[in-house]
Write an enzyme that holds these catalytic residues in place. Structure first.
Site, mmCIF file in Angstrom:
data_model
loop_
_atom_site.group_PDB
_atom_site.id
_atom_site.type_symbol
_atom_site.label_atom_id
_atom_site.label_comp_id
_atom_site.label_asym_id
_atom_site.label_seq_id
_atom_site.Cartn_x
_atom_site.Cartn_y
_atom_site.Cartn_z
ATOM 1 N N THR A 118 0.945 -1.242 0.024
ATOM 2 C CA THR A 118 0.127 0.169 0.003
ATOM 3 C C THR A 118 0.758 1.331 -0.019
ATOM 4 O O THR A 118 1.863 1.292 0.581
ATOM 5 C CB THR A 118 -0.799 0.100 1.285
ATOM 6 O OG1 THR A 118 -1.642 1.313 1.274
ATOM 7 C CG2 THR A 118 -0.086 -0.034 2.488
ATOM 8 N N TYR A 142 -1.501 -0.134 10.568
ATOM 9 C CA TYR A 142 -1.942 -0.885 9.343
ATOM 10 C C TYR A 142 -0.967 -0.471 8.224
ATOM 11 O O TYR A 142 -0.268 -1.538 7.643
ATOM 12 C CB TYR A 142 -3.409 -0.237 8.495
ATOM 13 C CG TYR A 142 -3.238 -0.590 7.025
ATOM 14 C CD1 TYR A 142 -3.759 -1.832 6.470
ATOM 15 C CD2 TYR A 142 -3.270 0.309 6.086
ATOM 16 C CE1 TYR A 142 -3.764 -2.434 5.462
ATOM 17 C CE2 TYR A 142 -3.389 -0.051 4.699
ATOM 18 C CZ TYR A 142 -3.782 -1.190 4.407
ATOM 19 O OH TYR A 142 -3.905 -1.798 3.166
HETATM 20 O O1 LIG Z 1 -17.094 7.850 5.979
HETATM 21 C C1 LIG Z 1 -15.812 8.211 5.384
HETATM 22 C C2 LIG Z 1 -14.852 7.442 5.083
HETATM 23 C C3 LIG Z 1 -13.690 8.022 4.524
HETATM 24 N N1 LIG Z 1 -13.396 9.242 4.459
HETATM 25 C C4 LIG Z 1 -12.197 9.764 3.847
HETATM 26 O O2 LIG Z 1 -12.007 9.349 2.556
HETATM 27 C C5 LIG Z 1 -10.660 8.901 2.383
HETATM 28 C C6 LIG Z 1 -10.489 7.550 1.938
HETATM 29 O O3 LIG Z 1 -10.799 6.763 2.820
HETATM 30 P P1 LIG Z 1 -11.054 5.026 2.758
HETATM 31 O O4 LIG Z 1 -11.857 4.809 1.481
HETATM 32 O O5 LIG Z 1 -11.273 4.518 3.982
HETATM 33 O O6 LIG Z 1 -9.750 4.633 2.350
HETATM 34 P P2 LIG Z 1 -8.232 4.883 3.220
HETATM 35 O O7 LIG Z 1 -8.383 5.228 4.412
HETATM 36 O O8 LIG Z 1 -7.579 6.032 2.348
HETATM 37 O O9 LIG Z 1 -7.436 3.368 2.941
HETATM 38 C C7 LIG Z 1 -7.805 2.860 1.740
HETATM 39 O O10 LIG Z 1 -6.771 3.083 0.804
HETATM 40 C C8 LIG Z 1 -5.520 2.546 1.283
HETATM 41 C C9 LIG Z 1 -4.333 3.287 0.363
HETATM 42 O O11 LIG Z 1 -4.674 4.551 0.124
HETATM 43 C C10 LIG Z 1 -5.339 1.268 1.430
HETATM 44 O O12 LIG Z 1 -4.179 0.772 1.850
HETATM 45 C C11 LIG Z 1 -6.356 0.809 2.376
HETATM 46 O O13 LIG Z 1 -6.458 -0.700 2.818
HETATM 47 C C12 LIG Z 1 -7.726 1.210 1.895
HETATM 48 O O14 LIG Z 1 -8.584 0.955 3.012
HETATM 49 C C13 LIG Z 1 -9.810 9.304 3.533
HETATM 50 O O15 LIG Z 1 -9.467 10.798 3.541
HETATM 51 C C14 LIG Z 1 -10.740 9.089 4.535
HETATM 52 O O16 LIG Z 1 -10.635 9.775 5.917
HETATM 53 C C15 LIG Z 1 -14.502 10.124 5.013
HETATM 54 O O17 LIG Z 1 -14.245 11.234 4.909
HETATM 55 N N2 LIG Z 1 -15.683 9.616 5.426
#
Ligand SMILES: O=c1ccn([C@@H]2O[C@H](COP(=O)(O)OP(=O)(O)O[C@H]3O[C@H](CO)[C@@H](O)[C@H](O)[C@H]3O)[C@@H](O)[C@H]2O)c(=O)[nH]1
Length: 289
Positions: A118, A142
């Protein structure tokens, strides 16, 4: 029929798309999945073995039953927030169980390994665009679990000749174009499915985490890469190893960052705009790890 490929986590989101892509490309996928999060109905292109990579006896049985040319590993726990509140669970599954798998592969003489790593292994970017040489300082457990496995892989190559490609990819998104597969995490924590569920009225609200990032609307930037493009990237990596070429780390992204705040624009094809921006205390949205 070409070689048999063991897809660990092949009942999950990216792993199941990978199996379909392998089968279409002439390979025989065999899925090993604990089904803690995976969906058995997503395994449609080869056998499904239910089990855990922490189970050495099971791995030995699988490696003796099938003539496996390569292993692709998608079976990590991936919720960044949960990795902060329950790191033991993440280090046990993502690191300890994976080291068990790698040891059994070495004993079985299987030397081709494709690892879903990742971009979270990099932590905060110090230069953009990021390259594979960018310093790796993960900011949550993670990301650290994935970096640890990358380091283990480097040592295993030196000591045992286990060759690997580590795909450091950004956020997987999208679904199979035939509609056979999609993204279905339970619980769902990922931004795009949550936005779509909210727009469809399946959820009351969505929160955008953080409004104090250095971006025009203050929301966080991510790079969303399509799951079919990712499957092709994994296939190219596998074929490189099967051809006897060296492995190594590789970044997969689109190069186009998208702010989380933009996801609240009306999703194409859905009626109306159900999103109302609202913070009960009048304050700012809090960042998530
Ligand atoms: O309800 C939500 C969920 C997410 N986010 C934001 O949206 C973005 C994307 O979040 P999410 O879709 O949960 O993905 P990540 O946390 O970026 O993690 C994903 O993407 C990573 C690579 O960037 C991988 O390694 C992980 O396994 C995968 O879960 C982030 O800024 C979060 O803080 C929100 O604002 N609201």
């Amino acid at each position: 029929m070409k070689e048999t490929i063991l897809v660990i986590g092949g009942a999950g989101y990216i792993g199941s798309h990978m199996c379909k892509h392998l089968a279409r490309s002439g390979y025989q996928p065999v899925v090993l999945d604990s089904l803690i999060y995976g969906h058995p109905e997503a395994v449609q292109w080869g056998p499904l073995i239910r089990g855990d990579i922490a189970d050495a006896a099971l791995l030995r049985r699988v490696f003796s039953e099938y003539d496996i040319a390569g292993v692709m590993h998608f079976a990590a726990f991936t919720c960044v927030g949960e990795s902060v509140t329950d790191p033991a669970r993440y280090y046990r599954n993502n690191v300890a169980a994976t080291v068990n798998l790698l040891g059994e592969m070495v004993d079985a003489g299987i030397s081709n390994f494709i690892f879903s790593s990742t971009c979270a292994t990099y932590g905060e970017p110090v230069e953009i665009p990021m390259t594979e040489a960018h310093p790796q300082h993960p900011i949550n457990p993670y990301g650290r679990t994935k970096l640890m496995v990358e380091q283990v892989l480097s040592d295993f190559e030196t000591a045992y000749g286990l060759r690997s490609v580590c795909l450091r990819y950004f956020n997987a998104a999208g679904a199979d174009s035939d509609g056979d597969l999609g993204e279905d995490h339970r619980p769902e924590t990922h931004l795009i499915p949550l936005v779509l569920q909210t727009a469809l009225g399946q959820r009351d609200e969505i929160q955008i985490f953080g409004e104090d990032y250095p971006t025009p609307d203050g929301t966080c930037v991510r790079d969303y890469i399509h799951v079919i493009d990712l499957s092709q990237a994994h296939l190219l990596a596998l074929e490189r190893l099967l051809d006897g070429q060296p492995g190594g780390p590789t970044i997969w992204a689109t190069g186009r960052g998208i702010r989380s705040g933009r996801s609240l624009r009306r999703p194409g094809g859905l009626p109306g705009n159900r999103f109302r921006r609202q913070w009960p205390d009048g304050g700012r949205a809090i960042r998530r790890p």
